[in-house]
Design an enzyme around this catalytic site. Sequence first.
Site, PDB file in Angstrom:
ATOM      1  CB  SER A  91      15.121  -1.374   5.924  1.00  0.00           C
ATOM      2  OG  SER A  91      14.713  -2.074   4.783  1.00  0.00           O
ATOM      3  CE  LYS A 166      16.450  -4.204   3.115  1.00  0.00           C
ATOM      4  NZ  LYS A 166      16.415  -4.651   1.730  1.00  0.00           N
ATOM      5  CE  LYS A 235      16.262   3.052   6.063  1.00  0.00           C
ATOM      6  NZ  LYS A 235      15.217   2.104   5.873  1.00  0.00           N
TER       7      LYS A 235
HETATM    8  P1  NDP Z   1       8.620   5.315   0.242  1.00  0.00           P
HETATM    9  O1  NDP Z   1       9.322   6.580   0.565  1.00  0.00           O
HETATM   10  O2  NDP Z   1       8.263   5.022  -1.173  1.00  0.00           O
HETATM   11  O3  NDP Z   1       7.252   5.245   1.093  1.00  0.00           O
HETATM   12  C1  NDP Z   1       7.218   5.561   2.431  1.00  0.00           C
HETATM   13  C2  NDP Z   1       5.818   5.322   2.975  1.00  0.00           C
HETATM   14  O4  NDP Z   1       5.816   5.636   4.365  1.00  0.00           O
HETATM   15  C3  NDP Z   1       4.753   6.197   2.332  1.00  0.00           C
HETATM   16  O5  NDP Z   1       3.544   5.486   2.329  1.00  0.00           O
HETATM   17  C4  NDP Z   1       4.678   7.389   3.285  1.00  0.00           C
HETATM   18  O6  NDP Z   1       3.428   8.017   3.293  1.00  0.00           O
HETATM   19  C5  NDP Z   1       4.863   6.682   4.599  1.00  0.00           C
HETATM   20  N1  NDP Z   1       5.375   7.544   5.648  1.00  0.00           N
HETATM   21  C6  NDP Z   1       6.536   8.248   5.632  1.00  0.00           C
HETATM   22  N2  NDP Z   1       6.734   8.867   6.807  1.00  0.00           N
HETATM   23  C7  NDP Z   1       5.659   8.565   7.576  1.00  0.00           C
HETATM   24  C8  NDP Z   1       5.269   8.912   8.887  1.00  0.00           C
HETATM   25  N3  NDP Z   1       6.054   9.685   9.660  1.00  0.00           N
HETATM   26  N4  NDP Z   1       4.098   8.419   9.373  1.00  0.00           N
HETATM   27  C9  NDP Z   1       3.318   7.641   8.590  1.00  0.00           C
HETATM   28  N5  NDP Z   1       3.621   7.277   7.339  1.00  0.00           N
HETATM   29  C10 NDP Z   1       4.794   7.729   6.837  1.00  0.00           C
HETATM   30  O7  NDP Z   1       9.493   4.153   0.872  1.00  0.00           O
HETATM   31  P2  NDP Z   1       9.702   2.639   0.361  1.00  0.00           P
HETATM   32  O8  NDP Z   1       8.385   1.986   0.181  1.00  0.00           O
HETATM   33  O9  NDP Z   1      10.700   2.638  -0.737  1.00  0.00           O
HETATM   34  O10 NDP Z   1      10.455   2.037   1.639  1.00  0.00           O
HETATM   35  C11 NDP Z   1       9.754   1.669   2.824  1.00  0.00           C
HETATM   36  C12 NDP Z   1      10.718   0.819   3.664  1.00  0.00           C
HETATM   37  O11 NDP Z   1      11.085  -0.347   2.923  1.00  0.00           O
HETATM   38  C13 NDP Z   1      12.033   1.549   4.010  1.00  0.00           C
HETATM   39  O12 NDP Z   1      12.427   1.218   5.295  1.00  0.00           O
HETATM   40  C14 NDP Z   1      13.002   1.023   2.950  1.00  0.00           C
HETATM   41  O13 NDP Z   1      14.340   1.112   3.398  1.00  0.00           O
HETATM   42  C15 NDP Z   1      12.503  -0.400   2.774  1.00  0.00           C
HETATM   43  N6  NDP Z   1      12.799  -1.031   1.467  1.00  0.00           N
HETATM   44  C16 NDP Z   1      12.640  -0.364   0.278  1.00  0.00           C
HETATM   45  C17 NDP Z   1      12.895  -1.002  -0.925  1.00  0.00           C
HETATM   46  C18 NDP Z   1      12.721  -0.324  -2.251  1.00  0.00           C
HETATM   47  O14 NDP Z   1      13.192  -0.878  -3.275  1.00  0.00           O
HETATM   48  N7  NDP Z   1      12.062   0.835  -2.333  1.00  0.00           N
HETATM   49  C19 NDP Z   1      13.368  -2.406  -0.959  1.00  0.00           C
HETATM   50  C20 NDP Z   1      13.428  -3.037   0.347  1.00  0.00           C
HETATM   51  C21 NDP Z   1      13.178  -2.354   1.497  1.00  0.00           C
HETATM   52  P3  NDP Z   1       3.055   9.226   2.281  1.00  0.00           P
HETATM   53  O15 NDP Z   1       2.572   8.572   1.025  1.00  0.00           O
HETATM   54  O16 NDP Z   1       2.004   9.973   2.994  1.00  0.00           O
HETATM   55  O17 NDP Z   1       4.332  10.022   2.079  1.00  0.00           O
END
Ligand code: NDP
Length: 290
Positions: A91, A166, A235
């Site tokens: 997002s 979104k 965010k």
């Molecule tokens: P999470 O915090 O669960 O996961 C984040 C992921 O990104 C992890 O795999 C993490 O890796 C990785 N990551 C974080 N920072 C970095 C970086 N600097 N470089 C590389 N990898 C990185 O987030 P969500 O899955 O919940 O959300 C992801 C996106 O989807 C967001 O933008 C959110 O707003 C959106 N979203 C979320 C929903 C939800 O219900 N959760 C629904 C719809 C959209 P590591 O495992 O190493 O920490």
Amino acid sequence: MSQSVAFIGLGAMGYRMAAHLPKHFDTVYVWNRNFEKAKQHAIAYGTKAASLEQAVQADIIFSCLPTSSDVEALINDVQIKSGAIWIDCTSGVPDSARTLASSLKQLNVDFLDAPVSGQTVGAENATLTVMVGGDVAAFERALPALQAVGQLIKHVGESGAGFAVKAVNNMLLAVNLWSVAEGFSALKAHGVSLNEALECINASSGKSLVTETIFPQRVLSREFPVTFGLPLLAKDTGIALDLVHQAKLPAPLLSLTQSLIQAANLTAEDNSDFSAAVKMYEAWTRITLE
Ligand code: NDP
């Protein structure tokens, strides 16, 4: 399908979304910063845990990271295969999508902003709504891959349009969440049973996703399961408010909601679910919504 596909970012959403890809593609690479998760995913779903360099050689590359800055940093660090399509399910920020789409175009790579809605349960069941911005021809080429993770898949405009839709969606979620907390606190103060009230409202014009699922399953149950972090909602409301400011529009309700969610995020315990934003209001009123 013989095209190769990669998924970068196996978080709450990505881990579940990537699990569907091997049903449709012969070769599915997965990469995660904490690489153990990628290895775990490969064992569980038959994907291939790959280095980032290898993952970006796929024909179609998905990413789902917390913010657009995370995606930009990653893209600036790698050499993507010419002819590939990058589908960013983060997002994210509309301006960032426009910048990435135009810089990747120079490398013959298409960038689509393709954020998703439907929570982790939608990712698990491949029933996500996907709102896509970017080149129409690239969207059509990406459609089979998007259909592996989503149900309603809509091209909503040029680069950045998907991220914009979104952000506004999540702002509406935040407005709803806060207003339901206020309304239900008033009901409780007047001695009304919240469960009975919920049943009536869910058969009436005030119902929403918040009254139908978020309140009963997360707030009134006091479970607040962490599936969508409060920092992520903060965010998103920030991105939506930036859109309003860029358009020079008055938006008193959205501005206030963004401040409330921002404050709730600053005062919340670490690792809070978005639904825990109501706890700040509960602290003001000393009324617990249960
Ligand atoms: P999470 O915090 O669960 O996961 C984040 C992921 O990104 C992890 O795999 C993490 O890796 C990785 N990551 C974080 N920072 C970095 C970086 N600097 N470089 C590389 N990898 C990185 O987030 P969500 O899955 O919940 O959300 C992801 C996106 O989807 C967001 O933008 C959110 O707003 C959106 N979203 C979320 C929903 C939800 O219900 N959760 C629904 C719809 C959209 P590591 O495992 O190493 O920490």
